[in-house]
Design a protein around this motif. Structure first.
Motif, PDB file in Angstrom:
ATOM      1  N   THR A 107       0.811  -1.218   0.000  1.00 10.68           N
ATOM      2  CA  THR A 107       0.000   0.000   0.000  1.00 10.68           C
ATOM      3  C   THR A 107       0.843   1.266   0.000  1.00 10.68           C
ATOM      4  OG1 THR A 107      -1.703  -1.200   1.228  1.00 10.68           O
ATOM      5  CG2 THR A 107      -1.872   1.201   1.191  1.00 10.68           C
ATOM      6  N   TRP A 108       1.853   1.321   0.880  1.00  9.29           N
ATOM      7  CA  TRP A 108       2.633   2.546   1.052  1.00  9.29           C
ATOM      8  C   TRP A 108       4.112   2.379   0.728  1.00  9.29           C
ATOM      9  CZ3 TRP A 108      -0.769   1.298   5.278  1.00  9.29           C
ATOM     10  CH2 TRP A 108      -1.925   2.065   5.286  1.00  9.29           C
ATOM     11  N   GLY A 109       4.494   1.265   0.193  1.00  3.60           N
ATOM     12  CA  GLY A 109       5.907   0.990  -0.061  1.00  3.60           C
ATOM     13  C   GLY A 109       6.595   2.035  -0.912  1.00  3.60           C
ATOM     14  N   HIS A 110       5.873   2.634  -1.850  1.00  2.00           N
ATOM     15  CA  HIS A 110       6.476   3.659  -2.707  1.00  2.00           C
ATOM     16  C   HIS A 110       6.847   4.921  -1.924  1.00  2.00           C
ATOM     17  CE1 HIS A 110       2.230   4.737  -2.525  1.00  2.00           C
ATOM     18  NE2 HIS A 110       2.548   5.938  -2.956  1.00  2.00           N
ATOM     19  N   LEU A 111       6.319   5.065  -0.712  1.00  4.42           N
ATOM     20  CA  LEU A 111       6.633   6.224   0.125  1.00  4.42           C
ATOM     21  C   LEU A 111       7.749   5.948   1.127  1.00  4.42           C
ATOM     22  CD1 LEU A 111       3.003   7.396   0.967  1.00  4.42           C
ATOM     23  CD2 LEU A 111       4.545   8.341  -0.759  1.00  4.42           C
ATOM     24  N   ALA A 112       8.178   4.703   1.218  1.00 11.15           N
ATOM     25  CA  ALA A 112       9.183   4.330   2.224  1.00 11.15           C
ATOM     26  C   ALA A 112      10.487   5.091   1.989  1.00 11.15           C
ATOM     27  CB  ALA A 112       9.448   2.825   2.177  1.00 11.15           C
ATOM     28  N   PRO A 113      11.116   5.508   3.073  1.00  8.41           N
ATOM     29  CA  PRO A 113      12.412   6.174   2.930  1.00  8.41           C
ATOM     30  C   PRO A 113      13.422   5.242   2.269  1.00  8.41           C
ATOM     31  CG  PRO A 113      11.566   6.446   5.154  1.00  8.41           C
ATOM     32  CD  PRO A 113      10.693   5.450   4.465  1.00  8.41           C
ATOM     33  N   GLU A 114      14.265   5.802   1.443  1.00  7.28           N
ATOM     34  CA  GLU A 114      15.307   5.008   0.790  1.00  7.28           C
ATOM     35  C   GLU A 114      16.322   4.569   1.852  1.00  7.28           C
ATOM     36  OE1 GLU A 114      18.793   5.962  -2.360  1.00  7.28           O
ATOM     37  OE2 GLU A 114      16.829   6.859  -2.752  1.00  7.28           O
ATOM     38  N   PRO A 115      16.592   3.266   1.954  1.00  9.39           N
ATOM     39  CA  PRO A 115      17.521   2.792   2.995  1.00  9.39           C
ATOM     40  C   PRO A 115      18.898   3.444   2.887  1.00  9.39           C
ATOM     41  CG  PRO A 115      16.375   0.948   2.007  1.00  9.39           C
ATOM     42  CD  PRO A 115      16.044   2.162   1.178  1.00  9.39           C
ATOM     43  N   ARG A 116      19.429   3.818   4.020  1.00  8.80           N
ATOM     44  CA  ARG A 116      20.760   4.395   4.206  1.00  8.80           C
ATOM     45  C   ARG A 116      20.940   5.776   3.582  1.00  8.80           C
ATOM     46  NH1 ARG A 116      24.682  -0.178   2.577  1.00  8.80           N
ATOM     47  NH2 ARG A 116      23.025  -0.567   1.119  1.00  8.80           N
ATOM     48  N   ARG A 117      19.876   6.365   3.072  1.00  6.39           N
ATOM     49  CA  ARG A 117      19.970   7.740   2.571  1.00  6.39           C
ATOM     50  C   ARG A 117      19.808   8.688   3.752  1.00  6.39           C
ATOM     51  NH1 ARG A 117      16.059  10.897  -1.698  1.00  6.39           N
ATOM     52  NH2 ARG A 117      17.009  12.925  -1.371  1.00  6.39           N
ATOM     53  N   ILE A 118      20.578   9.734   3.772  1.00  2.00           N
ATOM     54  CA  ILE A 118      20.527  10.718   4.852  1.00  2.00           C
ATOM     55  C   ILE A 118      19.632  11.876   4.416  1.00  2.00           C
ATOM     56  CG2 ILE A 118      21.857  12.349   6.220  1.00  2.00           C
ATOM     57  CD1 ILE A 118      24.236  10.390   5.907  1.00  2.00           C
ATOM     58  N   TYR A 119      18.578  12.111   5.195  1.00  4.26           N
ATOM     59  CA  TYR A 119      17.650  13.210   4.938  1.00  4.26           C
ATOM     60  C   TYR A 119      17.893  14.289   5.990  1.00  4.26           C
ATOM     61  CZ  TYR A 119      15.113   9.714   2.183  1.00  4.26           C
ATOM     62  OH  TYR A 119      14.762   8.754   1.278  1.00  4.26           O
ATOM     63  N   ARG A 120      18.115  15.515   5.548  1.00  2.00           N
ATOM     64  CA  ARG A 120      18.329  16.629   6.468  1.00  2.00           C
ATOM     65  C   ARG A 120      17.008  17.364   6.672  1.00  2.00           C
ATOM     66  NH1 ARG A 120      23.426  16.834   7.423  1.00  2.00           N
ATOM     67  NH2 ARG A 120      24.937  16.131   5.882  1.00  2.00           N
ATOM     68  N   GLY A 121      16.781  17.788   7.925  1.00  2.00           N
ATOM     69  CA  GLY A 121      15.549  18.511   8.179  1.00  2.00           C
ATOM     70  C   GLY A 121      15.384  18.924   9.618  1.00  2.00           C
TER      71      GLY A 121
END
Length: 110
Positions: A22-36
């Motif tokens: 259902t929501w897999g396309h929204l999952a964060p990319e593994p090991r990617r660093i998101y700043r915020g």
């Protein structure tokens, strides 16, 4: 051993499959660093209030929501009721599904 104990592993696996489909396309990319940043509060009546969450390139998802609320609850409930806090830093999700926030949490003067 109850019937609930017997079926619990199967139900957990099925739940994970449905969430991914259902929501897999929204999952964060593994090991990617998101700043915020996150702006949140320990509500006057003991609740957690997330006022704003902004991480560049990261869509909202059940995984991120769970990690965010766990992190914010842990930090907020160590403060007095009515405290407003701001987190600045990074979020990373790992292949095993665990997430990690790295950065600083500061009190916001109101």
């Amino acid at each position: 051993m109850s019937m609930a104990d017997v079926f619990a592993p199967v139900e957990a696996r099925n739940r994970a499959i449905v969430m991914h489909n259902t929501w897999g396309h929204l999952a964060p990319e593994p090991r990617r660093i998101y700043r915020g940043e996150i702006l949140f509060a320990h509500g006057e009546f003991g609740d957690l209030v997330v006022l704003r969450s902004k991480f560049r390139g990261l869509p909202d998802s059940p995984w991120f929501y769970e990690h965010l609320t766990d992190f914010a609850s842990d930090k907020a409930f160590k403060r007095r009721p009515g405290a407003v806090l701001r987190f600045e830093g990074t979020y990373t999700m790992f292949k095993n599904g665990n997430g990690r926030f790295s950065g600083k949490v500061r009190d916001v003067r109101i």
